[in-house]
Every structure is written in structure tokens, then in C-alpha cells.
Design an enzyme around this catalytic site. Structure first.
Site, PDB file in Angstrom:
ATOM      1  N   GLY A  54       0.808  -1.203   0.000  1.00  0.00           N
ATOM      2  CA  GLY A  54       0.000   0.000   0.000  1.00  0.00           C
ATOM      3  C   GLY A  54       0.846   1.260   0.000  1.00  0.00           C
ATOM      4  O   GLY A  54       1.983   1.274   0.450  1.00  0.00           O
ATOM      5  N   GLY A  56       1.577   5.265   1.196  1.00  0.00           N
ATOM      6  CA  GLY A  56       1.614   5.871   2.519  1.00  0.00           C
ATOM      7  C   GLY A  56       2.864   5.551   3.299  1.00  0.00           C
ATOM      8  O   GLY A  56       3.056   6.068   4.400  1.00  0.00           O
ATOM      9  N   HIS A  57       3.742   4.690   2.709  1.00  0.00           N
ATOM     10  CA  HIS A  57       4.978   4.289   3.382  1.00  0.00           C
ATOM     11  C   HIS A  57       6.210   4.865   2.690  1.00  0.00           C
ATOM     12  O   HIS A  57       7.322   4.395   2.907  1.00  0.00           O
ATOM     13  CB  HIS A  57       5.092   2.766   3.414  1.00  0.00           C
ATOM     14  CG  HIS A  57       3.910   2.090   4.022  1.00  0.00           C
ATOM     15  ND1 HIS A  57       3.470   2.366   5.299  1.00  0.00           N
ATOM     16  CD2 HIS A  57       3.050   1.157   3.533  1.00  0.00           C
ATOM     17  CE1 HIS A  57       2.410   1.628   5.573  1.00  0.00           C
ATOM     18  NE2 HIS A  57       2.128   0.888   4.515  1.00  0.00           N
ATOM     19  N   LYS A 105       5.963  -8.228   2.273  1.00  0.00           N
ATOM     20  CA  LYS A 105       5.837  -7.967   3.706  1.00  0.00           C
ATOM     21  C   LYS A 105       4.680  -8.802   4.246  1.00  0.00           C
ATOM     22  O   LYS A 105       3.661  -8.969   3.587  1.00  0.00           O
ATOM     23  CB  LYS A 105       5.587  -6.483   3.973  1.00  0.00           C
ATOM     24  CG  LYS A 105       6.720  -5.580   3.500  1.00  0.00           C
ATOM     25  CD  LYS A 105       6.568  -4.149   4.006  1.00  0.00           C
ATOM     26  CE  LYS A 105       5.226  -3.526   3.722  1.00  0.00           C
ATOM     27  NZ  LYS A 105       4.879  -3.513   2.279  1.00  0.00           N
ATOM     28  N   ASP A 110      -1.314  -8.539   1.298  1.00  0.00           N
ATOM     29  CA  ASP A 110      -0.137  -8.602   0.433  1.00  0.00           C
ATOM     30  C   ASP A 110       0.208 -10.039   0.080  1.00  0.00           C
ATOM     31  O   ASP A 110       0.460 -10.365  -1.085  1.00  0.00           O
ATOM     32  CB  ASP A 110       1.069  -7.954   1.124  1.00  0.00           C
ATOM     33  CG  ASP A 110       0.996  -6.437   1.158  1.00  0.00           C
ATOM     34  OD1 ASP A 110      -0.032  -5.881   0.736  1.00  0.00           O
ATOM     35  OD2 ASP A 110       1.965  -5.814   1.625  1.00  0.00           O
ATOM     36  N   HIS A 219       0.648   0.566   9.833  1.00  0.00           N
ATOM     37  CA  HIS A 219      -0.690   1.031   9.466  1.00  0.00           C
ATOM     38  C   HIS A 219      -1.463   1.500  10.686  1.00  0.00           C
ATOM     39  O   HIS A 219      -2.662   1.741  10.604  1.00  0.00           O
ATOM     40  CB  HIS A 219      -1.475  -0.088   8.782  1.00  0.00           C
ATOM     41  CG  HIS A 219      -0.751  -0.740   7.657  1.00  0.00           C
ATOM     42  ND1 HIS A 219      -0.068  -1.928   7.816  1.00  0.00           N
ATOM     43  CD2 HIS A 219      -0.593  -0.373   6.371  1.00  0.00           C
ATOM     44  CE1 HIS A 219       0.480  -2.264   6.657  1.00  0.00           C
ATOM     45  NE2 HIS A 219       0.186  -1.341   5.781  1.00  0.00           N
TER      46      HIS A 219
END
Length: 330
Positions: A54, A56-57, A105, A110, A219
Site C-alpha cells: 500500500g 503511505g509508506h 511484507k 499482500d 498502518h
């Protein structure tokens, strides 16, 4: 909520466009996808390496695409796993005939979506294998996982597997070195404040002004405990002791990563490193090389994680091998 965005529904698309426009000599975007690849993909004569997750990282994961690391990053929506069809496009784009390794990960979405893509690629005759990174020592079987979560230690897996692949190793050899890295890397984080997903109207969780969460996930998944805020030295000691209790680092050499989660000044990260180096020195653990900065963030979350990678000569050579990416330098 204040964010420098346009439409919350378009943040990922606009981010990828900006990224590949900013670094056209390193990166390109596969048409009609959220896949970022090396400009020379597929790089001939080498195993392809694909990772992702995702958004945002950032800079993970597209910031690690380049010579000596990843061949492709699959970019999901914010805190959302990329879809199998997008992962499949990445696999196909980087396969030069020697096979493709997926670095995943350990989050349920995922793992499921990358494994589905692996099966789809194998049906098309592409040799694909995978490793799952689970370096977070904080908790088992968390909100998003069965087993331990994969966090900032994944960056070291990208670097070491990428270096061996760049040297022309086989898929079996590249998978083996990735698994060796996973077996020797451990991480743990702490949060001082929450983050807000762009499409949401409020933070994903709440911490009081005098609270912190030990062992939180990237998250915002719950950690070990929520406790009163402590000084930097005490926080560092809590995280380091938990990591050191997980595998035997006695008299070893380590690579260190102090990773900011998005809103922690470098001043504070270096204060953490100061205490970390003292704690490791007291235990006769030698620091081989250090990275301090933002490597796997959580939007604008305040906090940090510590990663230690136990090294031997093989891992040291690969960790310091030549690399050309936006976000990782040696």
C-alpha cells in the site's frame, strides 16, 4: 485535517506521475498501471525482483527501484494491498528469462495477492518464487497478519537480494540470500501520534498528549502496550532490549536503521541513535554501517522504528554493493 493534496481519490495516481516525472532517468510507469519499474526493465541477464504494498509508506517501495535493488514496485492504494493483476504486470515487465523473486511484507492482503499473481505468472510460463519478511518483534498474529509483521527491515532484504541479483545469481541463490537476511533482521517501532489516511476525515487512532504506543504497526495496528510518554533514552532501551532478546547478537556486527515514521525530525532520530550506539557498545555489538532517516513511513505518524541486521562477510559485501535508487544510498 490539512494535507497538500487535490482530490483524495487521486493521490496515488498523482504521486506516481510526479515520481516518474521527477526521476525519468531512473524510473518509468507501466501504462495503465500503478507499477513503477527501472527504465531498463527488463534488465537482461538477471533475476527480476518485485516488491510493493500500500501507499503511505514512502519512500517504500518505489524509492528502492533501481540498479542494485528492486526492478519493480507495485503501488497499492493508501494502506491497501496492490491487486494481483497489477503484481502480474510487474512480474511480466521485469522477467528477462532468469525468473522473478517476490519480496512480500507479511500482511494478509499482500501475501494473498502476491501469491495469486505468482500462480498467474507461472501459468504463463514465468518462473517465480517468493520470500515473506516478518522482522517486527513486537507482536504475533496482529490485526493484519498471521505471524509477525513485515516492516522497515524489508529495505535491507531489497538491498541484499538486489545486489546478488545484479551480480547474475540464479533465482534459487537470490531467494536463499533473501531468506538469510530475513532470518537475521529484527525491528520494532513506537508511535507518538497517529496518521490520517487522505480519504478519511479523522486520525486512524488516538493517542493522548502524554501517551505513546510501543510496538505499533506501520498502518497503526495496535502494539504491545500504550504507556505514558518517556524520554528518548528510555524508549530506545525498551525497543533495543526487545530486539536483542529475539536472536543472539552477542559479539556480532550489525547494520542499523533508525527509521522515522513520517513526522519525526532527524534531530530526534539522531538522539535515538546516540543511545542505541551506547547500548550496543555495552554489549560488545559492533556497528558496521548505519542509516538514519525515513525509509518506511506511515504517512505523517510521529515515531520511529529500530532495525538491526546481524551480519557476516557475505551480507556485508552485498549490503554495501553499488546501488542507484532515489532513497537508498551506501
Amino acid at each position: 485535517m490539512k494535507k497538500v493534496i487535490n482530490d483524495p481519490n487521486h493521490v496515488v495516481d498523482e504521486m506516481i506521475t510526479g515520481l516518474v516525472t521527477a526521476y525519468p532517468n531512473l524510473l518509468k510507469r507501466l501504462p495503465n498501471t500503478n507499477v513503477v519499474v527501472r527504465t531498463d526493465a527488463p534488465a537482461e541477464g538477471k533475476v527480476g525482483i518485485v516488491s510493493g504494498g500500500g501507499s503511505g509508506h514512502e519512500p517504500a517501495h518505489a524509492g528502492y527501484v533501481g540498479k542494485g535493488m528492486l526492478d519493480a514496485a507495485v503501488v497499492g492504494e493508501v494502506f491497501t494491498s496492490p491487486t494481483p493483476d497489477q503484481v502480474l504486470e510487474a512480474i511480466k515487465a521485469v522477467d528477462s528469462g532468469k525468473g522473478v523473486l517476490l519480496v512480500i511484507k507479511n500482511y494478509t492482503g499482500d501475501v494473498m495477492n502476491f501469491e495469486m499473481a505468482k500462480e498467474m505468472a507461472e501459468m504463463e510460463g514465468i518462473q517465480v518464487d517468493q520470500v515473506i519478511v516478518n522482522d517486527d518483534v513486537a507482536v504475533e498474529d496482529s490485526t493484519f497478519t498471521i505471524g509477525r509483521r513485515g516492516i522497515a527491515g524489508t529495505v535491507f532484504v531489497h538491498k541484499i537480494a538486489g545486489a546478488l541479483a545484479e551480480n547474475g545469481a540464479s533465482l534459487e541463490e537470490v531467494k536463499s540470500i533473501a531468506e538469510k537476511t530475513i532470518a537475521n533482521v529484527r525491528s520494532m517501532g513506537v508511535a507518538l501520534s497517529a496518521c490520517t489516511v487522505p480519504a478519511a476525515s479523522k486520525p486512524s487512532f488516538t493517542l493522548a498528549e502524554n501517551e505513546m504506543e510501543i510496538g505499533i504497526g506501520i498502518h497503526g495496528e495496535p502494539g504491545i502496550e500504550r504507556v505514558p510518554l518517556k524520554p528518548a533514552d528510555q524508549i530506545t532501551e525498551i525497543l533495543v532490549n526487545k530486539i536483542l532478546s529475539d536472536i543472539d547478537y552477542e559479539r556480532s556486527e550489525v547494520a542499523v536503521m533508525i527509521n522515522g515514521l513520517g513526522a519525526t525530525p532527524e534531530m530526534e532520530l539522531h538522539i535515538v541513535y546516540r543511545k542505541l550506539s551506547e547500548l550496543l557498545g555495552n554489549k560488545e555489538i559492533k556497528i558496521f554501517q548505519t542509516w538514519v532517516g525515513e525509509y518506511m513511513t506511515s504517512l505523517e505518524m510521529a515515531g520511529f522504528s529500530i532495525t538491526l541486521l546481524k551480519l557476516d562477510q557475505e551480507l556485508k559485501n552485498l549490503l554495501t554493493g553499488k546501488v542507484k535508487t532515489i532513497a537508498f544510498h551506501v
